[in-house]
Design a protein around this motif. Structure first.
Motif, PDB file in Angstrom:
ATOM      1  N   GLN A 405       0.751  -1.119   0.116  1.00 30.76           N
ATOM      2  CA  GLN A 405       0.094  -0.061  -0.088  1.00 30.76           C
ATOM      3  C   GLN A 405       0.776   1.257   0.032  1.00 30.76           C
ATOM      4  OE1 GLN A 405      -2.143  -1.034   3.491  1.00 30.76           O
ATOM      5  NE2 GLN A 405      -3.853  -1.503   2.301  1.00 30.76           N
ATOM      6  N   ARG A 406       2.054   1.127  -0.038  1.00 32.19           N
ATOM      7  CA  ARG A 406       2.953   2.530   0.189  1.00 32.19           C
ATOM      8  C   ARG A 406       2.909   3.175  -0.920  1.00 32.19           C
ATOM      9  NH1 ARG A 406       7.981  -0.510   3.420  1.00 32.19           N
ATOM     10  NH2 ARG A 406       6.754  -0.974   5.377  1.00 32.19           N
ATOM     11  N   GLU A 407       2.661   2.721  -2.125  1.00 32.06           N
ATOM     12  CA  GLU A 407       2.726   3.819  -3.551  1.00 32.06           C
ATOM     13  C   GLU A 407       1.357   3.995  -3.572  1.00 32.06           C
ATOM     14  OE1 GLU A 407       4.063   1.820  -7.072  1.00 32.06           O
ATOM     15  OE2 GLU A 407       6.171   1.528  -6.284  1.00 32.06           O
ATOM     16  N   GLN A 408       0.409   3.065  -3.207  1.00 33.32           N
ATOM     17  CA  GLN A 408      -0.932   3.690  -3.293  1.00 33.32           C
ATOM     18  C   GLN A 408      -1.395   4.930  -2.438  1.00 33.32           C
ATOM     19  OE1 GLN A 408      -3.786   0.316  -2.420  1.00 33.32           O
ATOM     20  NE2 GLN A 408      -5.591   1.668  -2.611  1.00 33.32           N
ATOM     21  N   VAL A 409      -0.713   4.794  -0.851  1.00 28.33           N
ATOM     22  CA  VAL A 409      -1.258   5.844  -0.242  1.00 28.33           C
ATOM     23  C   VAL A 409      -0.850   7.236  -0.617  1.00 28.33           C
ATOM     24  CG1 VAL A 409       0.820   6.004   1.185  1.00 28.33           C
ATOM     25  CG2 VAL A 409      -1.230   6.228   2.381  1.00 28.33           C
ATOM     26  N   LEU A 410      -0.116   7.345  -1.675  1.00 30.35           N
ATOM     27  CA  LEU A 410       0.282   8.730  -2.077  1.00 30.35           C
ATOM     28  C   LEU A 410      -0.541   9.331  -3.263  1.00 30.35           C
ATOM     29  CD1 LEU A 410       4.413   8.154  -2.271  1.00 30.35           C
ATOM     30  CD2 LEU A 410       3.016   9.230  -0.490  1.00 30.35           C
ATOM     31  N   ASP A 411      -1.619   8.413  -3.614  1.00 32.43           N
ATOM     32  CA  ASP A 411      -2.488   8.985  -4.517  1.00 32.43           C
ATOM     33  C   ASP A 411      -3.658   9.891  -3.900  1.00 32.43           C
ATOM     34  OD1 ASP A 411      -1.083   7.639  -6.605  1.00 32.43           O
ATOM     35  OD2 ASP A 411      -2.331   6.083  -6.310  1.00 32.43           O
ATOM     36  N   ALA A 412      -4.249  10.635  -4.687  1.00 33.00           N
ATOM     37  CA  ALA A 412      -5.215  11.559  -4.078  1.00 33.00           C
ATOM     38  C   ALA A 412      -6.445  10.817  -3.873  1.00 33.00           C
ATOM     39  CB  ALA A 412      -5.415  12.628  -5.145  1.00 33.00           C
ATOM     40  N   PHE A 413      -7.172  11.022  -2.691  1.00 33.36           N
ATOM     41  CA  PHE A 413      -8.339  10.492  -2.061  1.00 33.36           C
ATOM     42  C   PHE A 413      -8.288   9.049  -1.759  1.00 33.36           C
ATOM     43  CE2 PHE A 413      -9.728  13.926  -5.035  1.00 33.36           C
ATOM     44  CZ  PHE A 413     -10.605  14.781  -4.086  1.00 33.36           C
ATOM     45  N   THR A 414      -7.160   8.575  -1.668  1.00 29.24           N
ATOM     46  CA  THR A 414      -6.845   7.462  -1.052  1.00 29.24           C
ATOM     47  C   THR A 414      -6.793   7.239   0.511  1.00 29.24           C
ATOM     48  OG1 THR A 414      -5.301   6.811  -2.847  1.00 29.24           O
ATOM     49  CG2 THR A 414      -5.250   5.507  -0.952  1.00 29.24           C
ATOM     50  N   ARG A 415      -7.748   6.386   1.021  1.00 30.89           N
ATOM     51  CA  ARG A 415      -7.708   5.893   2.404  1.00 30.89           C
ATOM     52  C   ARG A 415      -7.823   4.476   2.593  1.00 30.89           C
ATOM     53  NH1 ARG A 415     -12.455   6.861   4.412  1.00 30.89           N
ATOM     54  NH2 ARG A 415     -11.982   7.586   6.309  1.00 30.89           N
ATOM     55  N   LEU A 416      -6.699   4.291   3.435  1.00 34.92           N
ATOM     56  CA  LEU A 416      -6.357   2.747   3.400  1.00 34.92           C
ATOM     57  C   LEU A 416      -7.610   1.887   4.051  1.00 34.92           C
ATOM     58  CD1 LEU A 416      -2.581   2.542   4.103  1.00 34.92           C
ATOM     59  CD2 LEU A 416      -3.840   2.704   2.015  1.00 34.92           C
ATOM     60  N   ASP A 417      -8.238   2.477   4.958  1.00 31.17           N
ATOM     61  CA  ASP A 417      -9.509   1.975   5.878  1.00 31.17           C
ATOM     62  C   ASP A 417     -10.421   2.835   5.431  1.00 31.17           C
ATOM     63  OD1 ASP A 417     -10.980   0.636   7.580  1.00 31.17           O
ATOM     64  OD2 ASP A 417      -9.810   1.078   9.346  1.00 31.17           O
ATOM     65  N   ASN A 418     -11.223   2.118   4.708  1.00 34.04           N
ATOM     66  CA  ASN A 418     -12.640   2.751   4.144  1.00 34.04           C
ATOM     67  C   ASN A 418     -13.783   2.741   5.390  1.00 34.04           C
ATOM     68  OD1 ASN A 418     -11.922   3.512   1.690  1.00 34.04           O
ATOM     69  ND2 ASN A 418     -12.293   1.433   0.798  1.00 34.04           N
ATOM     70  N   SER A 419     -13.615   2.097   6.325  1.00 35.32           N
ATOM     71  CA  SER A 419     -14.427   1.700   7.358  1.00 35.32           C
ATOM     72  C   SER A 419     -14.252   2.945   8.566  1.00 35.32           C
ATOM     73  CB  SER A 419     -14.307   0.772   8.139  1.00 35.32           C
ATOM     74  OG  SER A 419     -12.929   0.310   8.796  1.00 35.32           O
TER      75      SER A 419
END
Length: 467
Positions: A405-419
């Motif tokens: 998730q380390r690359e994904q977390v730098l994208d806009a509107f990315t929240r690792l825990d949608n809950s």
């Protein structure tokens, strides 16, 4: 100058396509010329032997009607020698055998297949005409042919004629070597020019691709080049134009959304201000508080979207000397007041840099806020200076971020825990803003696991100038 030299060396290294193509094509052409030259030399040597034997046999037949050692014979031999350049003389069987033993045999030519050639001595042209090397210096050819009851020794004419007053070092094969060298050099130069031109077009496409990858969507290449590279260039230009148009549409839409949100937000806040003066029940008071919080979040979202678009597409070029150490210390105090449940420690070196102060503060604020939101109890910020580089480090003792998730977390509107609620996770724009600023400032961002157990963010920049 050094950069150009380094670039030239990299473009001409043995691992490049240009070098391999150039060497391969040159080797094939030069090798083909060598093989053809050797084959032709062998062919013409054999052809010379055969021609000489046929000419000598014809001369011998012309003498068949004359008696040897007579005046008429001598006159005819003299005429043939003048006309053909041959040296013709009678030899005995004994002398023929001695000549055979003393001279180098070059070839055997059977001008009349399967015919015996008596009265030659045994082994001297028994099954064909033997061609000899008359002497080592001139390289003249010689044959022994039967004639009436005797034998004729016929020697070829003189060899290669040199140019009058020509240089001595052109003797023998030197002239051929010079000619071959000139041919090889000409081929090498022509091939270098051709392949180098193709290679330059490919490198220009590669450089343009790198510029496009860095975000310069105005990059275009010249498509007026030979096929099929012109198709690649045209495709690249279409792709760049499409990306530029798509980005423009996204920017217009994001800016429009952010701006359009401000009008209803302003009206909502005005109405809420008027309603705050009225008496409310417990239920309506709670609704009023929720509405107030939502309007604040919407305003924060609009501001973040505008900020992200501005940084990405219209970055600020304003630089000044910034005391980064003091900036981080002041932000530590501020965030400690905002998040009293978190123990916020600092390890800060003295660093003063030539940079955009607003961008540096946004990096620190977003990283520290993100760490405080997800930390269990401890957040640590650090500022380190290592020679030409300085690092901003923020770490926490939370759950951390997985490698996937380390690359994904730098994208806009990315929240690792949608809950998670937005009160905890925000809108997912903070790290995207940090990533955009780092790219704009030509820095590097690294996400690892902290010794505290949570996430570790390392932002590294190169010093432009230090006060």
């Amino acid at each position: 100058m050094f950069t150009k030299l380094k670039k030239f060396i990299s473009y001409n290294s043995p691992n490049t396509l240009f070098f391999k193509l150039y060497i391969s094509v040159t080797a094939v052409i030069v090798g083909s010329i060598v093989v053809v030259s050797l084959s032709m030399d062998y062919y013409y040597e054999n052809l010379d032997d055969i021609t000489f034997v046929h000419d000598a046999s014809f001369a011998a037949r012309l003498l068949d009607d004359f008696v040897e050692d007579t005046d008429v014979w001598n006159m005819e031999v003299d005429l043939l020698s003048r006309f053909t350049g041959f040296t013709i003389e009678n030899i005995s069987m004994k002398n023929a055998l001695q000549y055979h033993n003393k001279h180098e045999l070059l070839d055997v030519v059977d001008i009349e297949p399967n015919k015996n050639y008596p009265p030659l001595p045994v082994g001297v042209g028994k099954w064909g005409v033997f061609v000899y090397k008359h002497n080592d210096e001139s390289g003249l050819l010689a044959v022994i042919l039967p004639h009436n009851d005797g034998l004729l020794l016929i020697v070829d004419s003189t060899g290669v004629n040199l140019p009058i007053d020509g240089p001595e070092d052109w003797e023998g094969y030197d002239a051929e070597l010079y000619l071959l060298g000139f041919i090889f050099l000409s081929i090498a130069l022509v091939l270098y020019s051709t392949v180098r031109n193709i290679s330059n077009h490919v490198y220009r496409l590669s450089d343009a691709s790198l510029e496009l990858a860095k975000g310069d969507l105005n990059t275009r290449v010249n498509d007026k080049i030979p096929a099929p590279l012109n198709q690649m260039a045209a495709s690249f230009n279409k792709m760049a134009a499409s990306l530029q148009h798509s980005q423009h549409q996204q920017r217009v839409m994001a800016n429009a959304i952010a701006h359009e949100l401000r009008t209803p937000l302003t009206r909502i806040q005005l109405v809420m201000g008027l309603l705050s003066d009225e008496a409310h029940s417990e239920y309506t008071t709670a609704l009023h508080d929720d509405l107030s919080r939502y309007s604040v979040e919407m305003e924060a979202l609009a501001n973040d979207i505008l900020m992200l678009q501005t940084i990405e597409h219209n970055p600020s070029l304003i630089h000044q000397y910034v005391d980064l150490s003091a900036l981080m210390q002041s932000r530590q105090v501020e965030f400690q007041l905002q998040y009293p449940h978190v123990q916020l420690s600092a390890d800060i070196d003295t660093v003063k840099v030539d940079a955009n102060a607003r961008y540096l503060q946004l990096i620190v604020d977003n990283l520290v806020k993100n760490a405080c939101l997800y930390a269990d109890s401890v957040v640590k910020i650090s500022l380190q200076s290592h020679g030409e580089y300085y690092r901003i480090i923020v770490e926490d003792d939370g759950d951390g971020i997985s490698v996937q998730q380390r690359e994904q977390v730098l994208d806009a509107f990315t929240r690792l825990d949608n809950s998670r609620s937005r009160q905890t996770g925000g809108f997912g724009l903070g790290l995207a803003i940090v990533n955009t600023i780092v790219k704009t400032m030509h820095g590097d961002i690294l996400i690892e696991t902290s010794d505290l157990g949570g996430a570790l963010f390392i932002i590294e920049f190169k010093h432009k100038h230090e006060q």
